[in-house]
Scaffold this active site. Sequence first.
Site: not given
Length: 581
Positions: A191, A433, A457, A504
């Site tokens: 992240h 995911e 993920d 996404c």
Amino acid sequence: MQTLQGIAVSPGVAIGEALVVDNEGFRIPRRFVMRDVVDDEVERLNKALDFVATEIARDRDAVAAQLGSDYGAIFAAHLQMLRDRRMNEELTSLIRERHHSPEYAVRTVLRRYAKIFQELRDDYLAERANDIFDLERRLLRCLLGERREELAHITSPVVVLAHNLTPSETAMLDPEFVLGFITEIGGAGGHTAIVAKGLEIPAVVGTGSFLRDVSGGELTIVDGDLGRVILQPDEETIARYRREVEEHRSLAVRLQSLRELPAETLDGTRVTLSANIEFPREVDACLDRGADGVGLYRTEFLYLAVNSEPTEDEHYDAYRQVLMAMGDRPVVFRTLDLGADKLGRLPTHEEERNPFLGLRSIRLSLKNLPQFRTQLRAILRASVLGSARIMFPLISSMQELRHAKMVVADTMEDLEEAGVDFDREIQIGMMVEVPATVVMLDKFLPEVDFISIGTNDLIQYALAVDRSNNEVADRYRASDPAVLRLLDMSLTAARQAEIPASVCGQMSGEATYTMLLLGLGLRALSVPPAGIPEIKKICRSVSVSQCVEVAKRALAMESPGEIETYLREELRKVVPELVLC
Ligand code: PEP
Ligand code: MG
């Protein structure tokens, strides 16, 4: 000149002076002091040396009392180093003659000494380098008043060099002054990388250790396109990179002219290009880049902005800002995806051994229902202000999806009873995911209004590779044939069930994969705002039939390397300026 190779996580090139932020968060920004304060600065150094000497003597006595004088002797060696006449003279002369700050002098001199020890081919002596680092830390802590300088308070242009930056530390960086950053650890899918892209700060992570060789102030180049870092570059390299910065700028200007045009392929297929955001302030960048909506709002980043658990009104305020700015364009509120490498655990929660496989994301929300309901109430209240959608992250079982939907229904009932207005038809979707979810997708699809594939993920769970670990970063590849098949399976299932699907994860913002994704049938992508012009350019330069052929050939290939090379070559044929060497 020294070149390091790391992982490119946020594109662009930055050239600037290095600001070292070490493990303890010390910044050594002040390289020079004014001539008339030199005496005071020497005095400050001497005080720090005395203070640290007293501290070490105290530690020595305490350890000797508990464990015996042999152990206390370790500290005696530290004391001896600290009182070394030659070292003291060098420190003082850097301040007196070169006008360096005491902090800068300490870092420069002690690191040079440590390096000499490290280079001696003797394990015992090499270990002494750690003693010197320990001394350096003690002195800096004293000189800097034990204050962890806030990354948020950087006010002159620099390139930040750190061992690691957490996503929250990264979020504090001000792109106006932080030209780029480099970290020794970290992986492409973490992240920290995502926040860097959001802030449009060129970044390279996972370079391996190099901080011990730098003191700060060195000219540094961050090549966020190729994952390269150049310390103290020569004139020729600087000139080459300055040209590159110019080229980036002019490409950005050219792409910006597409702003008002739709993302439509040459054969007339309209592609929806939405933006991923972490903070409400990013809506400006969405509008500026002509986003069709917000395809992923990572709401958990609200936890970075407030010190305690956000209240319902704090959630509401953030959501209101985004919805109002986006007008009638859809905004997908992804419910809290806390845990793992992001913030937020249950107050009673213990350290997890495998946090990415642990209590994160929707699992955490379903375990902490008051927190989940607070967020849902805020989203629902804000839903009347625009076109809001709710999306659950990391759904891995039908029970989980049904449970989450039930909590939404309960929250709606509460609002209804309280007479609070909200959008009763709000669309509810889920992220895909987890490989198990892909396999079972036909069962999930009738229960949702839309899906969004989170490749960040999905890649890590499919390939069993931690997305933020640089040790295995070479195995974390969107071009893995298994990832392509999982995408193909998901998009085929969604098409058959007539449920809208988007991607996404970061893969959707990488130019290399656009043709593949369109060829697999994808018609909606959500990417960091800065990536929209580039992806739009590709959409407008290809035909769907051409992309279908590309996807077919890529799906038949066996190795990630072969697939990546092939996709880059196909992209080069249509938009050569977007393919970097
Ligand atoms: C993903 O996993 O692809 C995703 C978009 O979610 P995040 O990166 O926040 O985990
Ligand atoms: Mg995810």
